[in-house]
Design a protein around this motif. Structure first.
Motif, PDB file in Angstrom:
ATOM      1  N   THR A  91      71.069  33.243 -68.819  1.00  0.00           N
ATOM      2  CA  THR A  91      71.226  34.029 -67.592  1.00  0.00           C
ATOM      3  C   THR A  91      72.639  34.594 -67.433  1.00  0.00           C
ATOM      4  O   THR A  91      72.913  35.277 -66.451  1.00  0.00           O
ATOM      5  CB  THR A  91      70.891  33.200 -66.343  1.00  0.00           C
ATOM      6  OG1 THR A  91      71.720  32.030 -66.317  1.00  0.00           O
ATOM      7  CG2 THR A  91      69.420  32.784 -66.351  1.00  0.00           C
ATOM      8  N   LYS A  92      73.528  34.308 -68.390  1.00  0.00           N
ATOM      9  CA  LYS A  92      74.883  34.862 -68.308  1.00  0.00           C
ATOM     10  C   LYS A  92      75.423  35.170 -69.700  1.00  0.00           C
ATOM     11  O   LYS A  92      75.434  34.303 -70.576  1.00  0.00           O
ATOM     12  CB  LYS A  92      75.836  33.875 -67.607  1.00  0.00           C
ATOM     13  CG  LYS A  92      77.194  34.481 -67.292  1.00  0.00           C
ATOM     14  CD  LYS A  92      77.078  35.629 -66.286  1.00  0.00           C
ATOM     15  CE  LYS A  92      78.399  36.280 -65.964  1.00  0.00           C
ATOM     16  NZ  LYS A  92      78.255  37.382 -64.973  1.00  0.00           N
ATOM     17  N   GLY A 109      63.767  39.046 -76.030  1.00  0.00           N
ATOM     18  CA  GLY A 109      63.097  37.914 -75.407  1.00  0.00           C
ATOM     19  C   GLY A 109      63.977  37.083 -74.496  1.00  0.00           C
ATOM     20  O   GLY A 109      63.561  36.008 -74.045  1.00  0.00           O
ATOM     21  N   CYS A 110      65.183  37.581 -74.215  1.00  0.00           N
ATOM     22  CA  CYS A 110      66.060  36.874 -73.264  1.00  0.00           C
ATOM     23  C   CYS A 110      65.653  37.286 -71.850  1.00  0.00           C
ATOM     24  O   CYS A 110      66.327  38.094 -71.189  1.00  0.00           O
ATOM     25  CB  CYS A 110      67.522  37.204 -73.544  1.00  0.00           C
ATOM     26  SG  CYS A 110      68.118  36.566 -75.134  1.00  0.00           S
ATOM     27  N   THR A 111      64.562  36.730 -71.399  1.00  0.00           N
ATOM     28  CA  THR A 111      63.930  37.170 -70.156  1.00  0.00           C
ATOM     29  C   THR A 111      64.672  36.707 -68.903  1.00  0.00           C
ATOM     30  O   THR A 111      64.374  37.166 -67.801  1.00  0.00           O
ATOM     31  CB  THR A 111      62.476  36.680 -70.096  1.00  0.00           C
ATOM     32  OG1 THR A 111      62.440  35.262 -70.332  1.00  0.00           O
ATOM     33  CG2 THR A 111      61.629  37.372 -71.155  1.00  0.00           C
ATOM     34  N   GLY A 112      65.655  35.830 -69.061  1.00  0.00           N
ATOM     35  CA  GLY A 112      66.443  35.394 -67.909  1.00  0.00           C
ATOM     36  C   GLY A 112      67.496  36.407 -67.485  1.00  0.00           C
ATOM     37  O   GLY A 112      68.068  36.292 -66.404  1.00  0.00           O
ATOM     38  N   ILE A 113      67.760  37.393 -68.332  1.00  0.00           N
ATOM     39  CA  ILE A 113      68.736  38.432 -68.007  1.00  0.00           C
ATOM     40  C   ILE A 113      68.040  39.513 -67.188  1.00  0.00           C
ATOM     41  O   ILE A 113      67.103  40.156 -67.650  1.00  0.00           O
ATOM     42  CB  ILE A 113      69.342  39.047 -69.292  1.00  0.00           C
ATOM     43  CG1 ILE A 113      70.132  37.992 -70.054  1.00  0.00           C
ATOM     44  CG2 ILE A 113      70.226  40.246 -68.954  1.00  0.00           C
ATOM     45  CD1 ILE A 113      70.610  38.441 -71.416  1.00  0.00           C
ATOM     46  N   THR A 114      68.506  39.721 -65.959  1.00  0.00           N
ATOM     47  CA  THR A 114      67.861  40.690 -65.070  1.00  0.00           C
ATOM     48  C   THR A 114      68.775  41.844 -64.680  1.00  0.00           C
ATOM     49  O   THR A 114      68.308  42.839 -64.137  1.00  0.00           O
ATOM     50  CB  THR A 114      67.362  40.006 -63.781  1.00  0.00           C
ATOM     51  OG1 THR A 114      68.480  39.451 -63.073  1.00  0.00           O
ATOM     52  CG2 THR A 114      66.361  38.892 -64.109  1.00  0.00           C
ATOM     53  N   SER A 115      70.081  41.714 -64.944  1.00  0.00           N
ATOM     54  CA  SER A 115      71.004  42.782 -64.551  1.00  0.00           C
ATOM     55  C   SER A 115      72.093  42.967 -65.602  1.00  0.00           C
ATOM     56  O   SER A 115      72.488  42.015 -66.285  1.00  0.00           O
ATOM     57  CB  SER A 115      71.629  42.484 -63.187  1.00  0.00           C
ATOM     58  OG  SER A 115      72.325  41.255 -63.205  1.00  0.00           O
ATOM     59  N   VAL A 116      72.578  44.222 -65.712  1.00  0.00           N
ATOM     60  CA  VAL A 116      73.572  44.587 -66.723  1.00  0.00           C
ATOM     61  C   VAL A 116      74.637  45.456 -66.062  1.00  0.00           C
ATOM     62  O   VAL A 116      74.318  46.366 -65.288  1.00  0.00           O
ATOM     63  CB  VAL A 116      72.923  45.380 -67.880  1.00  0.00           C
ATOM     64  CG1 VAL A 116      73.981  45.959 -68.812  1.00  0.00           C
ATOM     65  CG2 VAL A 116      71.950  44.505 -68.655  1.00  0.00           C
ATOM     66  N   SER A 121      81.350  43.052 -62.569  1.00  0.00           N
ATOM     67  CA  SER A 121      80.273  43.552 -61.696  1.00  0.00           C
ATOM     68  C   SER A 121      79.432  42.435 -61.111  1.00  0.00           C
ATOM     69  O   SER A 121      78.678  42.648 -60.163  1.00  0.00           O
ATOM     70  CB  SER A 121      79.370  44.503 -62.483  1.00  0.00           C
ATOM     71  OG  SER A 121      78.713  43.823 -63.550  1.00  0.00           O
ATOM     72  N   GLY A 122      79.528  41.245 -61.725  1.00  0.00           N
ATOM     73  CA  GLY A 122      78.715  40.127 -61.265  1.00  0.00           C
ATOM     74  C   GLY A 122      77.312  40.124 -61.836  1.00  0.00           C
ATOM     75  O   GLY A 122      76.488  39.291 -61.440  1.00  0.00           O
ATOM     76  N   CYS A 123      77.027  41.026 -62.766  1.00  0.00           N
ATOM     77  CA  CYS A 123      75.691  41.090 -63.380  1.00  0.00           C
ATOM     78  C   CYS A 123      75.487  39.934 -64.360  1.00  0.00           C
ATOM     79  O   CYS A 123      76.443  39.291 -64.803  1.00  0.00           O
ATOM     80  CB  CYS A 123      75.507  42.417 -64.102  1.00  0.00           C
ATOM     81  SG  CYS A 123      75.418  43.847 -63.001  1.00  0.00           S
ATOM     82  N   ASP A 124      74.233  39.680 -64.701  1.00  0.00           N
ATOM     83  CA  ASP A 124      73.919  38.616 -65.655  1.00  0.00           C
ATOM     84  C   ASP A 124      74.567  38.878 -67.012  1.00  0.00           C
ATOM     85  O   ASP A 124      75.064  37.965 -67.665  1.00  0.00           O
ATOM     86  CB  ASP A 124      72.395  38.509 -65.854  1.00  0.00           C
ATOM     87  CG  ASP A 124      71.663  38.107 -64.597  1.00  0.00           C
ATOM     88  OD1 ASP A 124      72.305  37.616 -63.650  1.00  0.00           O
ATOM     89  OD2 ASP A 124      70.426  38.307 -64.545  1.00  0.00           O
ATOM     90  N   TYR A 125      74.510  40.123 -67.450  1.00  0.00           N
ATOM     91  CA  TYR A 125      75.060  40.531 -68.749  1.00  0.00           C
ATOM     92  C   TYR A 125      76.196  41.496 -68.443  1.00  0.00           C
ATOM     93  O   TYR A 125      75.982  42.634 -68.058  1.00  0.00           O
ATOM     94  CB  TYR A 125      73.953  41.210 -69.558  1.00  0.00           C
ATOM     95  CG  TYR A 125      74.247  41.583 -70.994  1.00  0.00           C
ATOM     96  CD1 TYR A 125      75.415  42.245 -71.375  1.00  0.00           C
ATOM     97  CD2 TYR A 125      73.293  41.334 -71.990  1.00  0.00           C
ATOM     98  CE1 TYR A 125      75.640  42.610 -72.693  1.00  0.00           C
ATOM     99  CE2 TYR A 125      73.504  41.707 -73.315  1.00  0.00           C
ATOM    100  CZ  TYR A 125      74.676  42.337 -73.665  1.00  0.00           C
ATOM    101  OH  TYR A 125      74.889  42.721 -74.969  1.00  0.00           O
TER     102      TYR A 125
END
Length: 268
Positions: A91-92, A109-116, A121-125
């Motif tokens: 998730t990070k 398949g890294c389905t825990g990542i929801t924001s870029v 920016s505080g996004c997951d990625y």
């Protein structure tokens, strides 16, 4: 360390932190950490790649369900194929600007990542790139639903967001779209290729739409503003859900196969 053998760390169930400092190691096979056997006794594994690392080997964390965060050192230039494939609880990710090459399926398949978005920016990625994003950077992260893309990015890689079907809307930053971009003059090549994009608002200052920029998306209608002069090759190729298309009066060049296989078109 230059080589890590099969199942070298399998069933190290208490693992919580991995500090990886091997400069350019290779793996003898899949499953260095057991294909899901590591860290099973805890809440997750944090992976930190030190500044001595230049290359992240292919399949290093393939299928590791307990990996939750990855911080990549500032001297890493290349990430091998399937390096983090199937890390569903990741998730990070903090990605430095030094990374120039990302091989296929690295984050598939890294389905825990929801924001870029950019670092900070505080996004997951979070990424450090300011001009060019490598191909496959986010490919296969199917649950991404929010992207912040700075206007300084002028080049995006092939299949950068391929398979990111959660991205359904796009437009300028501040418009509450799934994909918010800062581009005012040009949409880079391949930007939305094979995403789930259904709608896009193009700025009135735009002059160029890149090659395959919207290739194989789910766009339902499209208005190309009068400011646009160039539509690249295969820009809207295989947008098979598009029923309505408006091409602005400023267009002077339309590339090869720009609208090929837009089979649902009813109005132009």
């Amino acid at each position: 360390v230059t080589s890590i053998g099969s199942s070298a760390f399998s069933f190290c169930s208490a693992l919580e932190t991995i500090n990886y400092n091997a400069k350019h190691a290779t793996l003898s096979s899949n499953g260095v950490f057991g294909g899901g056997g590591a860290g099973t006794a805890g809440d997750g594994i944090s992976v930190i790649f030190g500044n001595s690392v230049e290359y992240i080997p292919s399949r290093l964390f393939y299928g590791e369900l307990k990996v939750t965060s990855v911080t990549i050192g500032e001297n890493v230039t290349s990430i091998g194929f399937s390096a983090f494939y199937g890390c569903q609880n990741l998730t990070k990710v903090v990605m430095p600007a030094s990374v120039e090459t990302i091989d296929s399926n690295a984050f598939h398949g890294c389905t825990g990542i929801t924001s870029v978005g950019p670092i900070g920016s505080g996004c997951d990625y979070e990424f450090g790139w300011t001009e060019t994003i490598p191909q496959y950077a986010f490919a296969g992260c199917t649950n991404i639903t929010h992207v912040i893309m700075p206007g300084t990015i002028t080049t995006t890689g092939y299949e950068e967001f391929a398979g990111c079907t959660g991205i359904t809307s796009a437009g300028p930053i501040g418009g509450d779209y799934d994909f918010e971009f800062g581009w005012t003059d040009s949409i880079p090549d391949y930007t939305f290729y094979r995403t789930g994009l259904q709608s896009v608002i193009l700025p009135e200052t735009l002059t160029r739409i890149g090659n395959s920029a919207f290739n194989s998306t789910a766009l339902e209608s499209l208005v190309i503003p009068d400011s646009v002069e160039t539509i690249g090759d295969s820009a809207f190729y295989c947008c098979s859900a598009m029923e309505s298309l408006t091409i602005g009066e400023g267009v002077t060049s339309i590339g090869s196969s720009a609208f090929s296989f837009c089979s649902a078109l009813e109005t132009i």
